[in-house]
Design a protein around this motif. Structure first.
Motif, short mmCIF file in Angstrom:
data_model
loop_
_atom_site.label_atom_id
_atom_site.label_comp_id
_atom_site.label_asym_id
_atom_site.label_seq_id
_atom_site.Cartn_x
_atom_site.Cartn_y
_atom_site.Cartn_z
N LEU A 115 0.55 5.34 5.08
CA LEU A 115 0.60 5.81 3.69
C LEU A 115 -0.80 6.03 3.13
N HIS A 116 -1.74 5.17 3.54
CA HIS A 116 -3.14 5.36 3.12
C HIS A 116 -3.59 6.76 3.60
N LEU A 117 -3.34 7.00 4.90
CA LEU A 117 -3.86 8.23 5.51
C LEU A 117 -3.17 9.47 4.94
N LEU A 148 4.27 8.21 -2.74
CA LEU A 148 4.24 7.18 -1.69
C LEU A 148 5.69 6.81 -1.32
N ASP A 149 6.00 6.85 -0.03
CA ASP A 149 7.36 6.50 0.41
C ASP A 149 7.69 5.05 0.06
N TYR A 150 6.65 4.23 -0.03
CA TYR A 150 6.81 2.83 -0.39
C TYR A 150 5.62 2.48 -1.30
N PRO A 151 5.85 1.65 -2.34
CA PRO A 151 4.72 1.35 -3.24
C PRO A 151 3.72 0.36 -2.62
N SER A 152 3.02 0.82 -1.60
CA SER A 152 2.05 -0.03 -0.91
C SER A 152 0.84 -0.31 -1.83
N ILE A 172 -0.35 9.84 -8.50
CA ILE A 172 0.23 8.97 -7.46
C ILE A 172 1.59 8.51 -7.98
N GLU A 173 2.64 9.00 -7.34
CA GLU A 173 3.99 8.60 -7.74
C GLU A 173 4.51 7.53 -6.80
N ASN A 174 5.38 6.69 -7.34
CA ASN A 174 5.86 5.50 -6.63
C ASN A 174 4.66 4.61 -6.22
N ALA A 175 3.69 4.56 -7.13
CA ALA A 175 2.49 3.74 -6.90
C ALA A 175 2.85 2.26 -7.03
N ALA A 176 2.06 1.40 -6.39
CA ALA A 176 2.23 -0.05 -6.58
C ALA A 176 1.85 -0.39 -8.01
N TYR A 293 5.90 -5.91 -7.06
CA TYR A 293 5.80 -6.28 -8.47
C TYR A 293 6.58 -5.29 -9.32
N PRO A 294 7.33 -5.72 -10.32
CA PRO A 294 7.38 -7.05 -10.92
C PRO A 294 8.40 -8.00 -10.26
#
Ligand code: UD1
Length: 412
Positions: A115-117, A148-152, A172-176, A293-294
């Protein structure tokens, strides 16, 4: 009543230290605890060419990254600490290139960096992998829409740090939404970055051409460590104690607070920055699921498992964040805990007491869970592998002792 003061958040310090690579001037930070992971990040920044001065007693650090000498994060620090990968975004933004030793797996499961890459590639970077390194190149970073497929947490932070100096706007959508991501954004904003929505699942960054420093006259204060606070809260509950925990942001601990009340502990907010936890008798069994979170933090799962081994009835803990975060289970079982693993769930049948024995910490939070189990167990518990615990807790033993625990440390 025992009393303990929570230190600055490890998981905020590390990305903020990495973000200092973006500043065109000296940066001063306070509430930086003396932890192994902080030392590893300091060493890495020093390797990259930054001047680093950590005053351990006052928990202040000064960083000056104006003259970087390399874009390579070598094997040593990256192997010690996966969070070393957080220098990728800043290095790309500053130098157009980052060469990072591949972080590989770790004790709590495979932790990919896809996801970073993916985010960095959307901003114009390209990467190659080989000889144990990941080479990321971006002569120019452009703002982009990233889902982001997952909120990493780490991916959100790396992308955020790359985006602040990119040209144009990044969404950035679905952000942590972790408080540590918000703290990183606040820090970057204090250096002149333009960020909206950090702490929610949509972060919007308008790129700027440079960031200024924040010298000694204006040090940035890192938020208190909610995981350390939660560890102390669980310690009070597991020992049937009465503990005042100072320097907390109670709103960061809502899920933890709710779970502790469910197990039967009393949690009271004292003023704006302290919590008092009181417990008597055996905890009640509960169901607990870890979430981003949360939701309930995965970093407190082992500590709560230790607590639930003593509950009346059967509890279920479901770990949804990491696929393999049960290394503490075997050790708790050796202390008499009745725990069965089924896939990503642990089924815990509570019992009246645990029995002290020799156990081994295999990772940081698992180790903290074993300390709590040891505080509550009958007899002496000897915990090996204390170096894992030192990565993320500063002077934990001494502080638990002042809070009333009978605990000693011997060289590993
Ligand atoms: C951070 C915290 C760590 C905490 C974790 C989850 C720091 C320094 N560490 O770790 O203490 O336990 O958040 O709250 O802040 N994933 C992917 N692809 C990626 C990145 C992550 O699939 O590119 C997966 C991971 O395998 C894991 C999940 O996402 O299953 C959560 O990982 P992530 O939120 O990235 O955790 P970290 O940033 O590594």
């Amino acid at each position: 009543m025992g009393k303990v003061r929570v230190k600055g958040a490890k998981n905020a310090c590390l990305p903020i230290m990495a973000a200092s690579l973006l500043a065109n001037g000296e940066v001063a930070l306070t509430e930086i605890p003396d932890l192994e992971d902080v030392r590893t990040m300091s060493r890495l920044l020093h390797i990259l060419g930054a001047e680093v001065n950590h005053e351990h007693r006052s928990e202040k650090i000064w960083l000056d990254s104006r003259r970087l000498i390399t874009f390579t994060a070598p094997y040593g620090p990256v192997r010690r600490m996966r969070a070393s990968f957080l220098v990728t975004g800043p290095l790309l933004a500053r130098m157009g290139r980052a060469r990072i030793s591949h972080p590989g797996g770790c004790a709590i499961g495979v932790r990919p960096i896809d996801l970073h890459l993916k985010g960095l590639v959307a901003m114009g970077a390209s990467f190659t992998m080989g000889d144990g390194y990941i080479d990321v190149v971006a002569p120019k970073l452009n703002g982009a829409d990233i889902y982001l497929d997952y909120p990493s947490v780490g991916a959100t932070e790396n992308i955020l740090m790359a985006a602040v100096l990119a040209s144009g706007t990044t969404r950035i959508e679905n952000a942590a939404a972790e408080p540590e991501v918000a703290d990183l954004a606040n820090f970057l904003t204090s250096l002149g970055a333009k960020i909206h929505g950090a702490g929610s699942s949509l972060i919007i960054v308008e790129g700027v051409s440079s960031l200024h420093g924040a010298g000694p006259e204006k040090p940035y204060r890192v938020i208190p460590d909610r995981i350390e606070a939660g560890t102390f809260m669980a310690a009070a509950a597991v020992t049937g104690g009465d503990l005042l925990i100072e320097n907390v942001i109670p709103s960061h601990l809502t899920a933890v607070n709710a779970k502790l009340k469910e197990v039967g502990a009393e949690v009271e907010t004292v003023g704006e920055k302290a919590l008092r936890v009181r417990a008597r008798g055996r905890p009640k069994a509960v169901e607990l699921k870890t979430f981003p979170y949360p939701g309930f933090p995965t970093d407190l799962q082992p500590q709560f498992m230790a607590l639930l081994t003593l509950a009346r009835g059967t509890s279920v803990i479901r770990e949804t964040v990491f696929e393999k975060r049960f290394s503490h289970v075997e050790e708790l079982v050796r202390m008499g805990g009745r725990i069965r693993i089924e896939g990503r769930s642990a089924i815990i049948t509570g019992r009246q007491f645990l029995q002290g024995t020799v156990v081994r910490a295999a990772d940081l939070r698992g180790g903290a869970g074993l300390i709590l189990a040891g505080l509550a167990a009958r007899g002496i518990t000897e915990i090996r592998g204390v170096r894992h615990i030192r990565r993320g807790y500063s002077r934990l033993v001494g502080r638990l002792r002042t809070a009333g625990g009978r605990i000693f440390i011997f060289p590993d």
